[in-house]
Every structure is written in C-alpha cells, then in structure tokens.
Design a protein around this motif. Structure first.
Motif, PDB file in Angstrom:
ATOM      1  N   SER A   1       2.653  64.730 -14.687  1.00  0.00           N
ATOM      2  CA  SER A   1       1.273  65.362 -14.433  1.00  0.00           C
ATOM      3  C   SER A   1       0.223  64.078 -14.263  1.00  0.00           C
ATOM      4  CB  SER A   1       0.770  66.180 -15.680  1.00  0.00           C
ATOM      5  OG  SER A   1       1.615  67.456 -15.920  1.00  0.00           O
ATOM      6  N   ASP A   2       0.538  63.003 -14.757  1.00  0.00           N
ATOM      7  CA  ASP A   2      -0.568  61.931 -14.497  1.00  0.00           C
ATOM      8  C   ASP A   2      -0.813  61.758 -13.065  1.00  0.00           C
ATOM      9  OD1 ASP A   2      -0.712  61.411 -17.214  1.00  0.00           O
ATOM     10  OD2 ASP A   2       1.202  59.971 -17.269  1.00  0.00           O
ATOM     11  N   GLU A   3       0.092  61.830 -12.248  1.00  0.00           N
ATOM     12  CA  GLU A   3       0.037  61.579 -10.619  1.00  0.00           C
ATOM     13  C   GLU A   3      -0.879  62.795 -10.157  1.00  0.00           C
ATOM     14  OE1 GLU A   3       2.103  61.356  -6.402  1.00  0.00           O
ATOM     15  OE2 GLU A   3       3.362  61.769  -8.275  1.00  0.00           O
ATOM     16  N   ALA A   4      -0.703  63.794 -10.771  1.00  0.00           N
ATOM     17  CA  ALA A   4      -1.687  64.906 -10.268  1.00  0.00           C
ATOM     18  C   ALA A   4      -3.222  64.637 -10.632  1.00  0.00           C
ATOM     19  CB  ALA A   4      -1.491  66.479 -10.522  1.00  0.00           C
ATOM     20  N   ILE A   5      -3.359  64.034 -11.865  1.00  0.00           N
ATOM     21  CA  ILE A   5      -4.736  63.946 -12.621  1.00  0.00           C
ATOM     22  C   ILE A   5      -5.300  62.725 -11.756  1.00  0.00           C
ATOM     23  CG2 ILE A   5      -5.633  62.955 -14.702  1.00  0.00           C
ATOM     24  CD1 ILE A   5      -3.553  64.235 -16.138  1.00  0.00           C
ATOM     25  N   ASP A   6      -4.378  61.859 -11.433  1.00  0.00           N
ATOM     26  CA  ASP A   6      -4.949  60.468 -10.780  1.00  0.00           C
ATOM     27  C   ASP A   6      -5.611  60.932  -9.363  1.00  0.00           C
ATOM     28  OD1 ASP A   6      -5.554  57.676 -10.383  1.00  0.00           O
ATOM     29  OD2 ASP A   6      -4.085  57.686  -8.930  1.00  0.00           O
ATOM     30  N   LEU A   7      -4.440  61.853  -8.641  1.00  0.00           N
ATOM     31  CA  LEU A   7      -4.842  62.196  -7.297  1.00  0.00           C
ATOM     32  C   LEU A   7      -6.188  63.000  -7.200  1.00  0.00           C
ATOM     33  CD1 LEU A   7      -1.605  63.253  -5.945  1.00  0.00           C
ATOM     34  CD2 LEU A   7      -2.967  61.217  -5.437  1.00  0.00           C
ATOM     35  N   VAL A   8      -6.665  63.988  -8.265  1.00  0.00           N
ATOM     36  CA  VAL A   8      -7.772  64.725  -7.915  1.00  0.00           C
ATOM     37  C   VAL A   8      -8.945  63.843  -8.260  1.00  0.00           C
ATOM     38  CG1 VAL A   8      -6.845  67.111  -8.832  1.00  0.00           C
ATOM     39  CG2 VAL A   8      -7.741  65.501 -10.773  1.00  0.00           C
ATOM     40  N   PHE A   9      -8.901  62.625  -9.006  1.00  0.00           N
ATOM     41  CA  PHE A   9     -10.035  61.709  -8.912  1.00  0.00           C
ATOM     42  C   PHE A   9     -10.326  61.203  -7.590  1.00  0.00           C
ATOM     43  CE2 PHE A   9      -9.613  61.978 -13.561  1.00  0.00           C
ATOM     44  CZ  PHE A   9     -11.019  61.848 -14.115  1.00  0.00           C
ATOM     45  N   ARG A  10      -9.087  60.703  -7.070  1.00  0.00           N
ATOM     46  CA  ARG A  10      -8.989  59.835  -5.681  1.00  0.00           C
ATOM     47  C   ARG A  10      -9.550  60.774  -4.500  1.00  0.00           C
ATOM     48  NH1 ARG A  10      -4.026  57.079  -4.181  1.00  0.00           N
ATOM     49  NH2 ARG A  10      -2.737  58.208  -5.579  1.00  0.00           N
ATOM     50  N   ALA A  11      -9.116  62.355  -4.769  1.00  0.00           N
ATOM     51  CA  ALA A  11      -9.416  63.358  -3.662  1.00  0.00           C
ATOM     52  C   ALA A  11     -10.841  63.483  -3.538  1.00  0.00           C
ATOM     53  CB  ALA A  11      -8.399  64.428  -3.706  1.00  0.00           C
ATOM     54  N   PHE A  12     -11.698  63.748  -4.906  1.00  0.00           N
ATOM     55  CA  PHE A  12     -12.616  64.492  -4.671  1.00  0.00           C
ATOM     56  C   PHE A  12     -13.806  63.805  -5.451  1.00  0.00           C
ATOM     57  CE2 PHE A  12      -9.277  67.607  -5.367  1.00  0.00           C
ATOM     58  CZ  PHE A  12      -9.377  68.508  -4.166  1.00  0.00           C
ATOM     59  N   CYS A  13     -13.713  62.678  -6.192  1.00  0.00           N
ATOM     60  CA  CYS A  13     -14.720  61.797  -6.932  1.00  0.00           C
ATOM     61  C   CYS A  13     -15.073  60.463  -6.118  1.00  0.00           C
ATOM     62  CB  CYS A  13     -14.281  61.467  -8.334  1.00  0.00           C
ATOM     63  SG  CYS A  13     -13.938  62.964  -9.317  1.00  0.00           S
ATOM     64  N   GLU A  14     -16.306  60.387  -5.833  1.00  0.00           N
ATOM     65  CA  GLU A  14     -16.926  59.272  -5.047  1.00  0.00           C
ATOM     66  C   GLU A  14     -17.072  58.016  -6.363  1.00  0.00           C
ATOM     67  OE1 GLU A  14     -16.849  57.971  -2.166  1.00  0.00           O
ATOM     68  OE2 GLU A  14     -17.120  59.422  -0.873  1.00  0.00           O
ATOM     69  N   PRO A  15     -16.332  56.936  -6.102  1.00  0.00           N
ATOM     70  CA  PRO A  15     -16.690  55.917  -7.156  1.00  0.00           C
ATOM     71  C   PRO A  15     -18.072  55.730  -7.409  1.00  0.00           C
ATOM     72  CG  PRO A  15     -14.668  55.318  -5.879  1.00  0.00           C
ATOM     73  CD  PRO A  15     -15.295  56.508  -5.397  1.00  0.00           C
ATOM     74  N   ARG A  16     -18.356  55.298  -8.613  1.00  0.00           N
ATOM     75  CA  ARG A  16     -19.794  54.918  -9.095  1.00  0.00           C
ATOM     76  C   ARG A  16     -20.978  55.781  -8.597  1.00  0.00           C
ATOM     77  NH1 ARG A  16     -19.695  48.508  -7.733  1.00  0.00           N
ATOM     78  NH2 ARG A  16     -17.903  48.124  -8.547  1.00  0.00           N
ATOM     79  N   ILE A  17     -20.601  57.011  -7.973  1.00  0.00           N
ATOM     80  CA  ILE A  17     -21.378  58.290  -7.643  1.00  0.00           C
ATOM     81  C   ILE A  17     -21.287  59.353  -8.546  1.00  0.00           C
ATOM     82  CG2 ILE A  17     -22.359  59.893  -5.776  1.00  0.00           C
ATOM     83  CD1 ILE A  17     -21.827  57.316  -3.843  1.00  0.00           C
ATOM     84  N   ASP A  18     -20.048  59.934  -8.296  1.00  0.00           N
ATOM     85  CA  ASP A  18     -19.606  61.104  -8.987  1.00  0.00           C
ATOM     86  C   ASP A  18     -19.302  61.106 -10.431  1.00  0.00           C
ATOM     87  OD1 ASP A  18     -19.955  62.719  -6.604  1.00  0.00           O
ATOM     88  OD2 ASP A  18     -17.978  62.324  -5.800  1.00  0.00           O
ATOM     89  N   ASN A  19     -19.239  62.209 -11.012  1.00  0.00           N
ATOM     90  CA  ASN A  19     -18.878  61.989 -12.696  1.00  0.00           C
ATOM     91  C   ASN A  19     -17.953  63.365 -12.849  1.00  0.00           C
ATOM     92  OD1 ASN A  19     -20.401  64.455 -13.906  1.00  0.00           O
ATOM     93  ND2 ASN A  19     -22.076  63.296 -12.886  1.00  0.00           N
ATOM     94  N   VAL A  20     -17.153  63.111 -14.065  1.00  0.00           N
ATOM     95  CA  VAL A  20     -16.454  64.323 -14.679  1.00  0.00           C
ATOM     96  C   VAL A  20     -16.702  64.677 -15.937  1.00  0.00           C
ATOM     97  CG1 VAL A  20     -14.377  63.728 -13.126  1.00  0.00           C
ATOM     98  CG2 VAL A  20     -14.394  62.958 -15.198  1.00  0.00           C
ATOM     99  N   VAL A  21     -16.580  65.757 -16.426  1.00  0.00           N
ATOM    100  CA  VAL A  21     -16.829  66.323 -17.910  1.00  0.00           C
ATOM    101  C   VAL A  21     -15.632  66.632 -18.438  1.00  0.00           C
ATOM    102  CG1 VAL A  21     -18.051  68.003 -19.060  1.00  0.00           C
ATOM    103  CG2 VAL A  21     -19.369  66.879 -17.197  1.00  0.00           C
ATOM    104  N   ALA A  22     -15.658  66.535 -19.630  1.00  0.00           N
ATOM    105  CA  ALA A  22     -14.383  66.789 -20.347  1.00  0.00           C
ATOM    106  C   ALA A  22     -14.642  66.889 -21.819  1.00  0.00           C
ATOM    107  CB  ALA A  22     -13.090  65.510 -20.334  1.00  0.00           C
ATOM    108  N   ILE A  23     -13.651  67.895 -22.646  1.00  0.00           N
ATOM    109  CA  ILE A  23     -13.952  67.953 -24.119  1.00  0.00           C
ATOM    110  C   ILE A  23     -13.425  66.686 -24.810  1.00  0.00           C
ATOM    111  CG2 ILE A  23     -13.628  70.516 -23.937  1.00  0.00           C
ATOM    112  CD1 ILE A  23     -10.520  70.217 -24.555  1.00  0.00           C
ATOM    113  N   ASP A  24     -13.966  66.514 -25.933  1.00  0.00           N
ATOM    114  CA  ASP A  24     -13.485  65.395 -26.860  1.00  0.00           C
ATOM    115  C   ASP A  24     -13.421  65.955 -28.239  1.00  0.00           C
ATOM    116  OD1 ASP A  24     -12.996  62.730 -27.359  1.00  0.00           O
ATOM    117  OD2 ASP A  24     -15.523  62.656 -28.190  1.00  0.00           O
ATOM    118  N   PRO A  25     -11.956  65.712 -28.724  1.00  0.00           N
ATOM    119  CA  PRO A  25     -11.013  64.772 -28.242  1.00  0.00           C
ATOM    120  C   PRO A  25      -9.846  65.555 -27.375  1.00  0.00           C
ATOM    121  CG  PRO A  25     -10.207  65.679 -30.559  1.00  0.00           C
ATOM    122  CD  PRO A  25     -11.876  65.865 -30.179  1.00  0.00           C
TER     123      PRO A  25
END
Length: 344
Positions: A77-101
């Motif tokens: 699943s790590d490949e899919a996780i990494d790919l969604v970052f590479r496909a949809f998030c511009e480095p240093r511009i976009d952000n993501v939100v996640a629960i913690d922990p």
C-alpha cells in the motif's frame, strides 16, 4: 468539489506515460516474443510481468465486487500512498491533513515529497472530529488521510465522521482499510460510486497472510486509477507476486478461517492481559492487534526483547504514553508472551 484536473499537478495531468511493449500489444495470444530485449532462456522468469496485472485484477474483482477499472495494484500500500502525493501535491505549495496518531508512512511520504503534513489530534477515545480536520484544511489541502481500524490504536473510526469528511472536503480522502477484514464495520468499497473523491486502500499483508509478497490495493474512480497507472513504474508488481496472489484468491476460504481464529485469539489475549499486574489499560480493538497501556513500556519492551519476544513500543507516539502494541500471533506465540509477562 474541485475537478480531478484541478487536484492533479499540471505536469502530471499533461504527462504522456511510458508505454512498454506489453502495453502496446493487443493482438491474439503470441508465441514469439522479440519485443522487449528479454533473454529467451530461463522460462518463465525471463519475461516481464503483465504491467497492468489483468488476470489478477479480474480474479480480485470477483471477490471485492469492484470492476477491474477501479483497482490499482502496487508494491505494498506504500506505493499507492506515495503515488497520491506525487500525482496531486505540489511540493512546498500543497499540504495534507491527517489524524494523529496514525500509520507513520503518511508523514514519511509527505516529507519525502516535500509536502506539509498537518496533524489533528484524536480525542481520549481515539476518535476524530470531522469539523476539526476540515478546519485544519485550506485551499492548498489536496489530501486527507484516515485509517480505520486505525494503527496503532486498533479501533474503528466513527463511520458518520468519515462520511462527513468525504462529503465536506473538496479534495481526495484516502481511507486506509488495511485491517478492515478483522472489523465488524463494513468496508467503504461499496460506497465508491457515491463518493468520487474517495480512495480506499487495502492490503494482502494482514488477513491474507502475504506480507512477504508486498502487494497493496487501491480502489477509486476509474479517473483516479488512470492517474495512478500513468505515473507508476512500468512493471511495478512482479510475476512471482502476481502468481502467489492468484493462488491466495483461490484459497479465500482459508483467509476467512484465519480471520475468525485471530479474532478469537485477540479476545483471549485481551482477557489474559487484563489479569497481569503490569497492565494499566487495554484499549478496544477492531484489528489483529491491540494497544495496551502498561506500568513501564520501555522497561517491559526491553525485557521482552531479552526473552526473544518482539512487540511494538509506542511510548513516544501521541496519546500512547507507556503503551505497547501487541500483534495477535498463534496460540503458542501468544502463550510464550503471556508466560514471559507473568514472570515480571
């Protein structure tokens, strides 16, 4: 909701994907392969695997009741996780939100891709507020990550809050269901038609007992899947993995038996842990593991290592002070763990 083109990085949207010889060939069954500079000897391992895993997706679609066009298969699943970052998030511009922990690879992938990672703390019951997650998002938030049952807490997230997030967010919601087979809560796979901005992750590593073959699954709209297929490596799932996964799909009855046994063992382990003097609190679990607060997590973890028993020390994780995460093993493994803890 923003359109998929608005969510996708412009360079990815315009990208012409690499096309392998096997992608281009659509004729009748061939017997002579002189297209891919392969060695003609050492059959069958000399040939490149099907880049789109067609046979495997066809069989998987029967069990998951999802058409192959809605399935992405990757190296864990790590490949899919990494790919969604590479496909949809511009480095240093976009952000993501996640629960913690939650599962640590979401943040690792964010940092690798130079994307801001915004954490929203769970409450004392390890539940989240959809309103708080949505409040943490802004116009540059492309993704929200949820994991249910959550890792390392083990509990299902409230379905009503998950649905509120999906309906209220204009970006993509990634729902990681790695442990859903052990839960009584229904999967969100049946909701994909209702929610075009939802990506559901599952894996062969847990209930299927195939962590070694590294096969992850992503389920989403055909449009989202086509974006992931565009940027994946050409032959990302090797032939040995595809073959083993096909064998496991034909043994689905065994997986159901394993899940039943592991849930029974989890219940037994929790009952025995409740009797241990070192146990402070056992948190409810819907997974194949449970989180337990103990008197001194570091000392007990190190003691177990000395006994040749490895659990996960989650003492440094948010809300998990003095907590150990215990995976449910075989009856023999579980008894060895309990026997060691009774000696403390």
């Amino acid at each position: 909701m923003r359109t998929l083109e608005e969510l996708t990085r412009p360079n990815i949207w315009r990208l012409k994907p690499y096309s392998s010889a096997r992608d281009e060939y659509n004729g009748a069954a061939a017997s002579v392969f002189l297209d891919a500079n392969e060695n003609p000897y050492n059959m069958p391992h000399n040939r490149y695997p099907d880049p789109m895993q067609r046979e495997l997706k066809h069989e998987l679609s029967r069990i998951k009741k999802i058409s192959p066009e809605h399935i992405f298969l990757g190296n864990g699943s790590d490949e899919a996780i990494d790919l969604v970052f590479r496909a949809f998030c511009e480095p240093r511009i976009d952000n993501v939100v996640a629960i913690d922990p939650t599962y640590g690879m979401y943040q690792v992938c964010a940092e690798v891709n130079d994307v801001e990672y915004r954490k929203v703390l769970l409450d004392e019951n390890f539940q989240f507020s959809a309103d708080k997650l949505l409040a943490a998002a802004d116009e540059h938030t492309k993704l929200i990550f949820l994991c249910s049952p959550n890792n390392p807490t083990g509990n299902d997230l409230l379905r009503s809050e998950i649905e509120k997030i999906i309906r209220g967010f204009s970006g993509l919601v990634i729902l990681d269901e790695a442990y859903n087979d052990f839960s009584e809560a229904p999967s969100f796979l049946s909701e994909l038609d209702k929610y075009p901005n939802l990506i559901v992750l599952q894996t062969f590593s847990k209930a299927w007992g195939c962590a070694a073959i590294r096969l992850g699954m992503a389920f989403a709209s055909q449009e989202v899947i086509s974006i992931l297929n565009k940027i994946k490596y050409p032959y990302n799932v090797n032939q040995l993995t595809q073959k083993q996964a096909l064998e496991m799909l034909h043994r689905y009855y065994e997986i159901e038996r394993w899940v039943k046994t592991l849930k029974e063992e989890r219940e037994n382990l929790e009952e025995e842990f409740a009797k241990l003097p070192c146990t402070v609190k056992i948190f409810p679990s819907d997974a194949n593991f449970f989180l337990v607060r103990v008197t001194d997590a570091v000392r007990i973890y190190n003691y177990l290592v000395g006994e040749g028993i490895i659990v996960r020390n989650r003492n440094s994780v948010s809300l998990c002070g003095n907590c150990l995460r215990v995976t449910v093993g075989t009856r023999l493994e579980n008894e060895k763990l309990l026997e060691a803890l009774r000696k403390i």
